[in-house]
Design a protein around this motif. Sequence first.
Motif, PDB file in Angstrom:
ATOM      1  N   ILE B  38      -4.935   5.862   4.095  1.00  0.00           N
ATOM      2  CA  ILE B  38      -4.337   5.692   2.777  1.00  0.00           C
ATOM      3  C   ILE B  38      -3.814   4.265   2.595  1.00  0.00           C
ATOM      4  N   VAL B  39      -4.142   3.704   1.434  1.00  0.00           N
ATOM      5  CA  VAL B  39      -3.653   2.372   1.066  1.00  0.00           C
ATOM      6  C   VAL B  39      -2.281   2.562   0.446  1.00  0.00           C
ATOM      7  N   ARG B  40      -1.294   1.854   0.965  1.00  0.00           N
ATOM      8  CA  ARG B  40       0.086   2.075   0.510  1.00  0.00           C
ATOM      9  C   ARG B  40       0.694   0.804  -0.062  1.00  0.00           C
ATOM     10  N   SER B  41       1.608   1.009  -0.957  1.00  0.00           N
ATOM     11  CA  SER B  41       2.244  -0.146  -1.585  1.00  0.00           C
ATOM     12  C   SER B  41       3.137  -0.891  -0.598  1.00  0.00           C
ATOM     13  N   PRO B  42       2.973  -2.217  -0.521  1.00  0.00           N
ATOM     14  CA  PRO B  42       3.910  -3.013   0.274  1.00  0.00           C
ATOM     15  C   PRO B  42       5.159  -3.379  -0.535  1.00  0.00           C
ATOM     16  N   HIS B  43       5.138  -3.055  -1.828  1.00  0.00           N
ATOM     17  CA  HIS B  43       6.272  -3.365  -2.710  1.00  0.00           C
ATOM     18  C   HIS B  43       7.087  -2.108  -2.975  1.00  0.00           C
ATOM     19  N   ALA B  44       8.393  -2.302  -3.124  1.00  0.00           N
ATOM     20  CA  ALA B  44       9.256  -1.157  -3.408  1.00  0.00           C
ATOM     21  C   ALA B  44       9.206  -0.778  -4.890  1.00  0.00           C
ATOM     22  N   HIS B  45       8.806  -1.729  -5.715  1.00  0.00           N
ATOM     23  CA  HIS B  45       8.756  -1.452  -7.155  1.00  0.00           C
ATOM     24  C   HIS B  45       7.810  -2.476  -7.776  1.00  0.00           C
ATOM     25  N   ALA B  46       6.750  -2.025  -8.347  1.00  0.00           N
ATOM     26  CA  ALA B  46       5.795  -2.969  -8.938  1.00  0.00           C
ATOM     27  C   ALA B  46       4.879  -2.232  -9.899  1.00  0.00           C
ATOM     28  N   ARG B  47       4.388  -2.990 -10.869  1.00  0.00           N
ATOM     29  CA  ARG B  47       3.322  -2.451 -11.700  1.00  0.00           C
ATOM     30  C   ARG B  47       1.988  -2.809 -11.052  1.00  0.00           C
ATOM     31  N   ILE B  48       1.053  -1.885 -11.156  1.00  0.00           N
ATOM     32  CA  ILE B  48      -0.273  -2.162 -10.622  1.00  0.00           C
ATOM     33  C   ILE B  48      -1.097  -2.785 -11.740  1.00  0.00           C
ATOM     34  N   ARG B  49      -1.513  -4.030 -11.536  1.00  0.00           N
ATOM     35  CA  ARG B  49      -2.368  -4.676 -12.551  1.00  0.00           C
ATOM     36  C   ARG B  49      -3.800  -4.181 -12.397  1.00  0.00           C
ATOM     37  N   SER B  50      -4.271  -4.189 -11.155  1.00  0.00           N
ATOM     38  CA  SER B  50      -5.655  -3.757 -10.927  1.00  0.00           C
ATOM     39  C   SER B  50      -5.832  -3.389  -9.461  1.00  0.00           C
ATOM     40  N   ILE B  51      -6.838  -2.581  -9.227  1.00  0.00           N
ATOM     41  CA  ILE B  51      -7.206  -2.240  -7.850  1.00  0.00           C
ATOM     42  C   ILE B  51      -8.696  -2.517  -7.704  1.00  0.00           C
ATOM     43  N   ASP B  52      -9.044  -3.365  -6.746  1.00  0.00           N
ATOM     44  CA  ASP B  52     -10.448  -3.698  -6.504  1.00  0.00           C
ATOM     45  C   ASP B  52     -10.872  -3.092  -5.174  1.00  0.00           C
ATOM     46  N   THR B  53     -11.739  -2.111  -5.263  1.00  0.00           N
ATOM     47  CA  THR B  53     -12.154  -1.401  -4.047  1.00  0.00           C
ATOM     48  C   THR B  53     -13.536  -1.855  -3.565  1.00  0.00           C
ATOM     49  N   SER B  54     -14.101  -2.864  -4.213  1.00  0.00           N
ATOM     50  CA  SER B  54     -15.512  -3.181  -3.940  1.00  0.00           C
ATOM     51  C   SER B  54     -15.754  -3.626  -2.498  1.00  0.00           C
ATOM     52  N   LYS B  55     -14.879  -4.494  -1.977  1.00  0.00           N
ATOM     53  CA  LYS B  55     -15.094  -4.978  -0.607  1.00  0.00           C
ATOM     54  C   LYS B  55     -14.956  -3.837   0.400  1.00  0.00           C
ATOM     55  N   ALA B  56     -13.986  -2.990   0.147  1.00  0.00           N
ATOM     56  CA  ALA B  56     -13.788  -1.861   1.065  1.00  0.00           C
ATOM     57  C   ALA B  56     -14.987  -0.924   1.013  1.00  0.00           C
ATOM     58  N   THR B  57     -15.449  -0.654  -0.185  1.00  0.00           N
ATOM     59  CA  THR B  57     -16.587   0.265  -0.347  1.00  0.00           C
ATOM     60  C   THR B  57     -17.836  -0.277   0.338  1.00  0.00           C
ATOM     61  N   ALA B  58     -17.968  -1.610   0.308  1.00  0.00           N
ATOM     62  CA  ALA B  58     -19.178  -2.228   0.860  1.00  0.00           C
ATOM     63  C   ALA B  58     -19.183  -2.255   2.383  1.00  0.00           C
TER      64      ALA B  58
END
Lengths: 162, 785
Positions: B38-58
Amino acid sequence: MTHISVEVNGKTYERDVDPRLLLVHFLREELELTGTNIGCETSLCGACTIHMDGKTVKSCTQLAVQADGSSITTIEGLSTDGKLHPLQEAFWEKHGLQCGYCTPGMIMAACGLLEDNPDPSEQQIRHGLKGNLCRCTGYHNIVKAVQYAAELMRAGNPEGGK
Amino acid sequence: MARVFGSSIKRREDPSLITGAGQYTDDLKLPNMAYAAIVRSPHAHARIRSIDTSKATALDGVTAVFTGEDIKKSGTPGVVPVGWLLPDMKIPPHPVLASETVRYVGDAVAVVLAEDRYRAQDAVDLVEVDYDPLAVVTNPAKTVEEGAPQLHAEAANNIAFDWELGDKTKTDEAFPKAAHVLKVNIRNNRLIPQAIEPRAALASYDDSKGQLTVWMTSQNPHIHRLLMSLASLGLPEHKIRVIAPEVGGGFGSKIHHYPDEVIACWCSMQLHRPVKWTATRTEANLTDTHGRDHVTEAEMALDENGRILGLRVKTYANMGAYLSTFGPLVPTYLHGTLLSGEYDIPAIYCNVIGTFTNTTPVDTVRGAGRPEATFIIERLMDLAAEELGLDPVEIRRRNFISPDAFPYQTQVALQYDSGNYGPALDRALEMVNYKNLRAEQERRRGEGGKLLGVGLSTYIEACGLAPSAVVGSLGAQAGQWESGEVRVHPTGTVTVYTGSSAHGQGHHTTFAQIVADRLGIDADNVEVIHGDTDQVPFGWGTYGSRSAAVGGSAIAVSADKVIEKGRQIAAHLLEASEEDVVFEEGKFFVRGAPDKSQTLNDIALQAHLAHNLPPGVEPGLSATSFYDPANFTFPFGTHIAVLEVDPETGEVKLLRYVAVDDVGNVINPMIVDGQIHGGIAHGIAQALWEEAIYDGNGQLLTGELLDYAVPKPHMLVSFELDRTVTPCPHNPLGVKGVGETGTIASPAAVVNAVVDALKSYGIKHLDMPLTPEKIWRAIHQSGRS
């Protein structure tokens, strides 16, 4: 992949392993010896304690390739001919375990302790096992179990020691 | 024949656990299994602008990467619910994968599936999440202040609930007329449960049957199945099977319904293959619900003789970033209701404000609410003793509820059914040789050097929450009864199915003892099954020290039903009337004629053959009960800590720990003592060492066992135990609960002992954990060092 040859519980295994494979994962996943547990991956909890060439070792911070050519004993290899090791007997007799998750590592560590010191005091047992965490027992009955095992082994229990 | 009930028979659980044969969740493997990380937030409070999974998927070996958007698209609810509702409580949604905002370090944002766990972990590092960090708040009281960052649109000022219990007017009136008023501010330290086995789940979805099977680290598989179905996955309940194999400790952390296990299940449904997820220790510490974390102001009013007139408590309770399953229950009905302790207090008022912060969700940790309450009252008793110049023993005796006052109605909702507090206190004082200790303490004070401290905790616990109608009226979205089936096989051996679900408590042994004792058979002829929703009728599980009192009672009632049916059959076979047939030591016979008897084995066979049954009696010999207790049970006792403090270094050395507990009748003394040992160790650890610490950015500074001080063997002593026995009057076994007594009693005993040792410095109170640094600073700031 790196070729290794390891003797585990008296049986030799030849395997090609990823150089980064941890010894504990080699034991658990390659050899399916799941008695050795993982509690922390950083050597702090001791659940993964095994014996490697006669030394007590935490298998979560050893690489499988480091075990090449070595002789390993895990909890599965501690009893002989279907008879429990005195430490296993003692943990059972003295209620030295509850959930059992730390137990294999605890018994392996205690085994090393008793080899070094066959007649430890309570304080020596407590200090000797400080690399192993148990959340269930408060260690009270673990200490009693190790004392009892030491008695059994000193009394010349035929299966005493390794 | 010695009764098997009450004897320390060895645990049948142990042979597999001491040989490494026991199978925990992470030991299990299924063909074609994928590993989840599981990918987890390193921030205690943040808005997510975007998530790019392409490198991981590849990445080679990666099967899939999913985000919260994928869950939304799948039409699966994908949320975890809260299981206890308080009036006007704000319940923000808790998606299993955050897609807009993360609210604590560890909040899950994506999941990677790969062919092995190393590859999955590699891919986690390749998922690129663009965060817009927001301001952070971690303190449960400061979070309500003006200008604090707001966590949820639903909860103004970060307040989840503002709850009260007791009579405010009556309590307020007690203070102006009091001869003495004591006040204490307490920060009850935040704990991480630290079961040595991290949480894990192996989910396997069978498309062809629409059936999900999940093996998981659960204290209550039926609750997990219910919540998976109802709230998280949308699968029908009968198509989900939850199995708890060996579970490596829980301490409250494996009760709750977490996002991660849901994610594993959902992934298996997407991939049509088994999926395993196992937490690392860091993940466990970031995501297992934490405990305690109260900011409390408490005041006690007393008359000139040291009799308590009133108690007023205000607490800010940290709920963390989201409401966990039973989070709202802990600081309210498990805390406010315990504030009367063992004392006759005419007026109590408690106000608890549950607040959101950018921290891991907070819920039960062994004791859950009751240690916090006990700590408040037991600290105030010591402060009062000091103020009035009374011995801590004396002030307690003056306020104990008298043994003839039971059932005793407290001012905070509970009615104590039974109790006799003096004998436990007397016995504990005798065991420590209290008079000598006080003399020794005086002697040492004169000499300088290490200071001796003696601390008492005369505690009460309420466990086995019940009855269901009452807990429902208080907000529970769960029943608190338990099921127990006793199935007698044709040969007379027995299988027991219980809704309790052990994770170290030894139910296989203890519950067999209950049945063997009642049926007069050998315990070896009784097998106990738990932890599988397909085998057990239903169960609310194991927590809150409820298993023996509720689960054990259900089994006892079923065993009694078996005997009654057996009596009917035996009477028919013996050609006697039922009233004349007695059952003793496994045999039915006509009163006065034991020579001609029918054993349970005989009856079991006849019941199954059904060749000659009395009219109207069905074949078979089994019974199921759904036991709903009449009340909580109320264990109590006295714990005394004896320790020394080195004023040069601030170090505390525990010398002795004496505990006299009354847990009612005892089924297996060895197991009961073991439970008390573990509880005491956990509570001492809270008092002296353990604390989850967040920095100003909401980073958990104690995320590893290197920083979070779970006690090691050499930090503790062997405990000295004894007990008194006041049977519970309302359950068939007379048992109470034992799993949490030690954790409830010991923090107060230890802190009272340290403060007692530091008396000459004028130190009145120190917040846990009492680290050498904290004590050293207090000594140096006292002006008397």
